[in-house]
Design a protein around this motif. Structure first.
Motif, PDB file in Angstrom:
ATOM      1  N   ILE A   1     -30.300  -9.049  46.843  1.00 25.96           N
ATOM      2  CA  ILE A   1     -31.515  -8.656  46.090  1.00 25.96           C
ATOM      3  C   ILE A   1     -32.128  -9.916  45.494  1.00 25.96           C
ATOM      4  CG2 ILE A   1     -32.376  -7.369  44.115  1.00 25.96           C
ATOM      5  CD1 ILE A   1     -30.099  -5.366  44.612  1.00 25.96           C
ATOM      6  N   LYS A   2     -33.466  -9.985  45.601  1.00 25.06           N
ATOM      7  CA  LYS A   2     -34.205 -11.144  45.125  1.00 25.06           C
ATOM      8  C   LYS A   2     -34.802 -10.802  43.769  1.00 25.06           C
ATOM      9  CE  LYS A   2     -33.485 -13.325  49.077  1.00 25.06           C
ATOM     10  NZ  LYS A   2     -32.551 -14.415  49.160  1.00 25.06           N
ATOM     11  N   LYS A   3     -35.078 -11.881  42.993  1.00 25.06           N
ATOM     12  CA  LYS A   3     -35.696 -11.704  41.690  1.00 25.06           C
ATOM     13  C   LYS A   3     -37.059 -11.070  41.823  1.00 25.06           C
ATOM     14  CE  LYS A   3     -36.795 -14.252  37.471  1.00 25.06           C
ATOM     15  NZ  LYS A   3     -38.098 -13.754  37.320  1.00 25.06           N
ATOM     16  N   ARG A   4     -37.728 -11.431  42.878  1.00 22.09           N
ATOM     17  CA  ARG A   4     -39.046 -10.884  43.137  1.00 22.09           C
ATOM     18  C   ARG A   4     -38.959  -9.398  43.287  1.00 22.09           C
ATOM     19  NH1 ARG A   4     -41.128  -9.727  47.906  1.00 22.09           N
ATOM     20  NH2 ARG A   4     -39.486 -10.894  48.970  1.00 22.09           N
ATOM     21  N   GLN A   5     -37.879  -8.928  43.896  1.00 24.93           N
ATOM     22  CA  GLN A   5     -37.718  -7.492  44.099  1.00 24.93           C
ATOM     23  C   GLN A   5     -37.477  -6.794  42.771  1.00 24.93           C
ATOM     24  OE1 GLN A   5     -34.479  -7.488  46.886  1.00 24.93           O
ATOM     25  NE2 GLN A   5     -35.813  -7.743  48.740  1.00 24.93           N
ATOM     26  N   LEU A   6     -36.750  -7.449  41.910  1.00 27.89           N
ATOM     27  CA  LEU A   6     -36.462  -6.875  40.567  1.00 27.89           C
ATOM     28  C   LEU A   6     -37.730  -6.833  39.739  1.00 27.89           C
ATOM     29  CD1 LEU A   6     -33.054  -8.527  39.703  1.00 27.89           C
ATOM     30  CD2 LEU A   6     -33.445  -6.183  40.458  1.00 27.89           C
ATOM     31  N   ASP A   7     -38.543  -7.885  39.872  1.00 28.53           N
ATOM     32  CA  ASP A   7     -39.801  -7.909  39.097  1.00 28.53           C
ATOM     33  C   ASP A   7     -40.714  -6.810  39.601  1.00 28.53           C
ATOM     34  OD1 ASP A   7     -38.874 -10.019  37.572  1.00 28.53           O
ATOM     35  OD2 ASP A   7     -39.808 -11.556  38.863  1.00 28.53           O
ATOM     36  N   GLU A   8     -40.590  -6.537  40.884  1.00 33.55           N
ATOM     37  CA  GLU A   8     -41.425  -5.490  41.453  1.00 33.55           C
ATOM     38  C   GLU A   8     -41.019  -4.145  40.899  1.00 33.55           C
ATOM     39  OE1 GLU A   8     -42.652  -3.694  45.882  1.00 33.55           O
ATOM     40  OE2 GLU A   8     -41.323  -5.443  45.705  1.00 33.55           O
ATOM     41  N   ILE A   9     -39.702  -3.970  40.753  1.00 34.85           N
ATOM     42  CA  ILE A   9     -39.210  -2.691  40.205  1.00 34.85           C
ATOM     43  C   ILE A   9     -39.614  -2.571  38.744  1.00 34.85           C
ATOM     44  CG2 ILE A   9     -37.138  -1.395  39.603  1.00 34.85           C
ATOM     45  CD1 ILE A   9     -35.842  -2.570  42.132  1.00 34.85           C
ATOM     46  N   ARG A  10     -39.540  -3.684  37.961  1.00 37.98           N
ATOM     47  CA  ARG A  10     -39.894  -3.633  36.534  1.00 37.98           C
ATOM     48  C   ARG A  10     -41.379  -3.351  36.374  1.00 37.98           C
ATOM     49  NH1 ARG A  10     -36.487  -8.249  35.992  1.00 37.98           N
ATOM     50  NH2 ARG A  10     -38.373  -9.572  35.969  1.00 37.98           N
ATOM     51  N   ALA A  11     -42.102  -3.648  37.399  1.00 38.57           N
ATOM     52  CA  ALA A  11     -43.530  -3.450  37.286  1.00 38.57           C
ATOM     53  C   ALA A  11     -43.906  -1.990  37.359  1.00 38.57           C
ATOM     54  CB  ALA A  11     -44.266  -4.249  38.393  1.00 38.57           C
ATOM     55  N   PHE A  12     -42.943  -1.138  37.783  1.00 38.34           N
ATOM     56  CA  PHE A  12     -43.240   0.286  37.835  1.00 38.34           C
ATOM     57  C   PHE A  12     -43.329   0.821  36.424  1.00 38.34           C
ATOM     58  CE2 PHE A  12     -40.891   0.380  42.137  1.00 38.34           C
ATOM     59  CZ  PHE A  12     -42.050   0.238  42.831  1.00 38.34           C
ATOM     60  N   LYS A  13     -44.415   1.518  36.196  1.00 40.35           N
ATOM     61  CA  LYS A  13     -44.491   2.235  34.919  1.00 40.35           C
ATOM     62  C   LYS A  13     -43.704   3.523  35.026  1.00 40.35           C
ATOM     63  CE  LYS A  13     -49.020   0.513  33.456  1.00 40.35           C
ATOM     64  NZ  LYS A  13     -50.375   0.852  33.045  1.00 40.35           N
ATOM     65  N   THR A  14     -43.786   4.138  36.158  1.00 41.48           N
ATOM     66  CA  THR A  14     -43.003   5.335  36.396  1.00 41.48           C
ATOM     67  C   THR A  14     -42.325   5.123  37.743  1.00 41.48           C
ATOM     68  OG1 THR A  14     -44.581   6.711  35.206  1.00 41.48           O
ATOM     69  CG2 THR A  14     -42.996   7.831  36.606  1.00 41.48           C
ATOM     70  N   PRO A  15     -41.029   4.819  37.691  1.00 41.99           N
ATOM     71  CA  PRO A  15     -40.363   4.477  38.954  1.00 41.99           C
ATOM     72  C   PRO A  15     -40.133   5.739  39.773  1.00 41.99           C
ATOM     73  CG  PRO A  15     -38.783   4.483  37.151  1.00 41.99           C
ATOM     74  CD  PRO A  15     -40.133   4.738  36.570  1.00 41.99           C
ATOM     75  N   PRO A  16     -39.905   5.560  41.061  1.00 48.10           N
ATOM     76  CA  PRO A  16     -39.562   6.699  41.903  1.00 48.10           C
ATOM     77  C   PRO A  16     -38.242   7.277  41.464  1.00 48.10           C
ATOM     78  CG  PRO A  16     -40.286   4.811  43.247  1.00 48.10           C
ATOM     79  CD  PRO A  16     -40.209   4.320  41.894  1.00 48.10           C
ATOM     80  N   ALA A  17     -38.027   8.526  41.762  1.00 44.47           N
ATOM     81  CA  ALA A  17     -36.834   9.252  41.283  1.00 44.47           C
ATOM     82  C   ALA A  17     -35.571   8.608  41.800  1.00 44.47           C
ATOM     83  CB  ALA A  17     -36.901  10.706  41.703  1.00 44.47           C
ATOM     84  N   LEU A  18     -35.543   8.220  43.058  1.00 36.77           N
ATOM     85  CA  LEU A  18     -34.337   7.615  43.607  1.00 36.77           C
ATOM     86  C   LEU A  18     -34.054   6.282  42.954  1.00 36.77           C
ATOM     87  CD1 LEU A  18     -34.811   8.450  47.446  1.00 36.77           C
ATOM     88  CD2 LEU A  18     -33.262   9.531  45.777  1.00 36.77           C
ATOM     89  N   VAL A  19     -35.141   5.505  42.748  1.00 38.76           N
ATOM     90  CA  VAL A  19     -34.970   4.178  42.087  1.00 38.76           C
ATOM     91  C   VAL A  19     -34.425   4.376  40.665  1.00 38.76           C
ATOM     92  CG1 VAL A  19     -36.179   2.122  41.286  1.00 38.76           C
ATOM     93  CG2 VAL A  19     -36.735   3.086  43.513  1.00 38.76           C
ATOM     94  N   GLU A  20     -35.000   5.356  39.911  1.00 37.20           N
ATOM     95  CA  GLU A  20     -34.581   5.587  38.502  1.00 37.20           C
ATOM     96  C   GLU A  20     -33.139   6.057  38.463  1.00 37.20           C
ATOM     97  OE1 GLU A  20     -36.042   8.019  34.506  1.00 37.20           O
ATOM     98  OE2 GLU A  20     -36.952   8.479  36.489  1.00 37.20           O
ATOM     99  N   MET A  21     -32.745   6.932  39.359  1.00 34.21           N
ATOM    100  CA  MET A  21     -31.373   7.445  39.365  1.00 34.21           C
ATOM    101  C   MET A  21     -30.413   6.336  39.717  1.00 34.21           C
ATOM    102  SD  MET A  21     -29.761  10.662  41.485  1.00 34.21           S
ATOM    103  CE  MET A  21     -29.994   9.811  43.092  1.00 34.21           C
ATOM    104  N   THR A  22     -30.840   5.449  40.707  1.00 33.55           N
ATOM    105  CA  THR A  22     -29.965   4.332  41.093  1.00 33.55           C
ATOM    106  C   THR A  22     -29.741   3.393  39.933  1.00 33.55           C
ATOM    107  OG1 THR A  22     -30.721   4.520  43.388  1.00 33.55           O
ATOM    108  CG2 THR A  22     -29.688   2.432  42.736  1.00 33.55           C
TER     109      THR A  22
END
Length: 551
Positions: A504-525
């Motif tokens: 996993i890249k930092k860029r990918q993490l920043d992309e996830i943090r950028a979600f105001k409302t993450p997808p359900a699978l992402v939030e559960m993970t």
């Protein structure tokens, strides 16, 4: 009477009552003293009073003849009438000195004895004054003769009779006495008791001495020459002119008559008393007879009271001390104002007198009936008192010893009783403490039992919990084994996951943090990731918290 009047310091002050009293005194001494029985003396005394009433009209006879008639020069320089009480006090004072200096003997001065003492003094102060004292043994004839001689400054002489005493020994004693009085001019009172008459020669020599002032044949040869030499030396010393032997010897006899006073003491109960009057006329012609007699009832009472005065006879006030007598008898009364004794003491003195009188009557009855009897004398009376005092002190000592023994026992009982009371008090106190401690122990025991019950209950609960824990441990072991088994099964997947995560890249993490409302699978993970990281509570489900952690 002439000598008494001549020696007065103020003859002009003498009243007619004084002269009549002096006359009565001399009449009583000349006549009444020679009487034997009490009735004869009473008759003589009454006769003197009757003659005084017949010949001394105009004189106060009640004052002049009041009894007792006592004349003495001891209380003053004059031979005058003295009162009984003053004379008694003077005699008692002189007796105390006499006891210290001469003879330590307890003497009782009863009323009649004062008369006898003055009679002895009256005779011893006269030239050629000799006495014949006739009375019972132990009445005080010898002792009071010594006492009066001591008061008058005279030496006393008594022969010392022993088993081997002979007429030669008596002659030696006579020479000694006559030389002391005739040569050395010494005032001597020769007291000669009838018990000293071991031989008739003794009485013959004394009879000659009374008759002429000498004893024929007493000084012979060498003794006579030695006496003359001593007389010459004495005459030269005194400035006397005595040349011949007759003059010297006559002066010697005259000095003996002036300086030597003989006092005979005899007991009328003796068997030879009447015979001595015939064989020794000078004994009665040249001596003033004083019938001492025996002690009257008042004297007996005074002597008994005096000798028993030291006894402690105090008893309880409620004890009846009056003795019942079969007949009423006049009790002797002491006329002097003396210290009052207890009623029991006076009763004892009267009983002692009564005993003595009864013994006298019994002895008189035995003598009249030709039975064997004993002549009762004052010496027997003194022995009776002495034995009574001794027996009383002995019995009192025994009672005191018993009383001490009983008191010791009572004291021991009292001490034991006090000790028991103290121990009882201590026991009560200790019982109270024991009761309190027992109550506390019971309370403590109840608490312990209650605690034991609680502990038992807790132990049971612990056992239950232990069982549950054991079950949980068993369950945990099973779950652990199961999980370990699953972990072993998940191990390859975990490795794959680690590889995937590492990709996993930092860029990918920043992309996830950028979600105001993450997808359900992402939030559960990500929530699962937070739990794996040890995060707990509601924060695991908070997206903001997750984004912060991802940063």
């Amino acid at each position: 009477m002439y000598r008494a009047m001549r020696d007065l310091e103020d003859p002009g002050g003498v009243t007619s009552e004084d002269i009549v009293r002096l006359w009565a005194h001399e009449a009583l001494r000349l006549f009444m003293d020679r009487m034997v029985t009490h009735e004869e003396r009473t008759y003589t005394s009454d006769m003197v009073d009757n003659i005084a009433r017949d010949h001394f009209a105009g004189t106060n006879l009640e004052e002049a003849l009041v009894r007792p008639i006592l004349f003495s020069n001891w209380l003053s320089k004059n031979y005058v009438s003295v009162s009984k009480n003053d004379l008694r006090q003077h005699v008692l004072a002189r007796l105390r000195v006499f006891n210290e200096e001469e003879l330590d003997v307890k003497l009782v001065i009863y009323d009649e004895l004062l008369d006898h003492i003055l009679r002895i003094d009256r005779v011893l102060r006269q030239p050629l004054g000799h006495l014949l004292l006739v009375g019972a043994s132990g009445a005080g004839k010898t002792v009071f003769s010594r006492f009066v001689s001591w008061i008058n400054g005279m030496s006393t002489f008594q022969i010392k009779v022993h088993k081997g005493y002979t007429a030669d020994d008596f002659d030696n004693d006579l020479r000694q006495v006559l030389q002391r009085s005739g040569v050395q001019n010494e005032k001597i009172c020769f007291i000669f008791d009838e018990s000293n008459i071991l031989d008739t020669a003794f009485l013959e020599r004394m009879n000659a001495l009374l008759a002429s002032g000498e004893v024929p044949g007493l000084f012979e040869d060498a003794d006579y020459q030695q006496l003359l030499n001593e007389l010459r030396m004495a005459a030269k010393r005194d400035g006397l002119v005595l040349e011949t032997e007759d003059e010297l010897y006559h002066h010697f006899c005259k000095m003996i008559q002036n300086n030597l006073h003989i006092v005979f003491t005899m007991n009328p109960s003796g068997g030879d008393f009447g015979g001595r009057a015939a064989t020794s006329p000078a004994l009665f012609n040249r001596c003033v007879i004083n019938w001492w007699g025996t002690w009257p009832e008042l004297a007996l009472f005074q002597v008994s009271k005096e000798f028993t005065a030291s006894l402690d006879m105090e008893i309880a006030q409620n004890v009846n001390t009056e003795a019942k007598e079969p007949e009423k008898r006049p009790e002797p009364k002491d006329s002097d104002d003396q210290e009052e004794l207890s009623a029991i003491h006076m009763s004892v003195s009267r009983v002692i007198v009564r005993f003595h009188q009864l013994v006298e009557k019994v002895m008189e009855h035995l003598a009249k009936n030709m039975a064997r009897s004993t002549f009762v004398t004052p010496r027997h009376y003194l022995d009776l008192i002495r034995h009574f005092v001794q027996l009383y002190e002995e019995k009192r000592g025994e009672l005191e010893d018993q009383q001490k023994h009983l008191n010791s026992g009572l004291n021991a009982l009292r001490e034991t009783e006090a000790e028991v009371e103290n121990r009882q008090t201590e026991l009560n106190e200790k019982q109270a403490v024991l009761k309190q401690e027992t109550e506390q122990a019971n309370e403590t025991l109840l608490q312990m039992m209650e605690s034991e019950k609680k502990a038992t209950k807790q132990r049971q609960e612990v056992q239950k919990v232990q069982i549950e824990v054991d079950e949980q441990i068993g369950f945990i072991k099973e779950r652990t084994a199961y999980i370990n088994e699953k972990l072993e099964e998940a191990g390859p997947a975990l490795e794959r996951a680690k590889q995937s995560v590492s990709n996993i890249k930092k860029r990918q993490l920043d992309e996830i943090r950028a979600f105001k409302t993450p997808p359900a699978l992402v939030e559960m993970t990500l929530q699962g990731v937070m739990i794996l990281l040890g995060k707990k509570g509601k924060a695991v489900k908070d997206w903001k918290f997750i984004k912060k952690e991802l940063a």
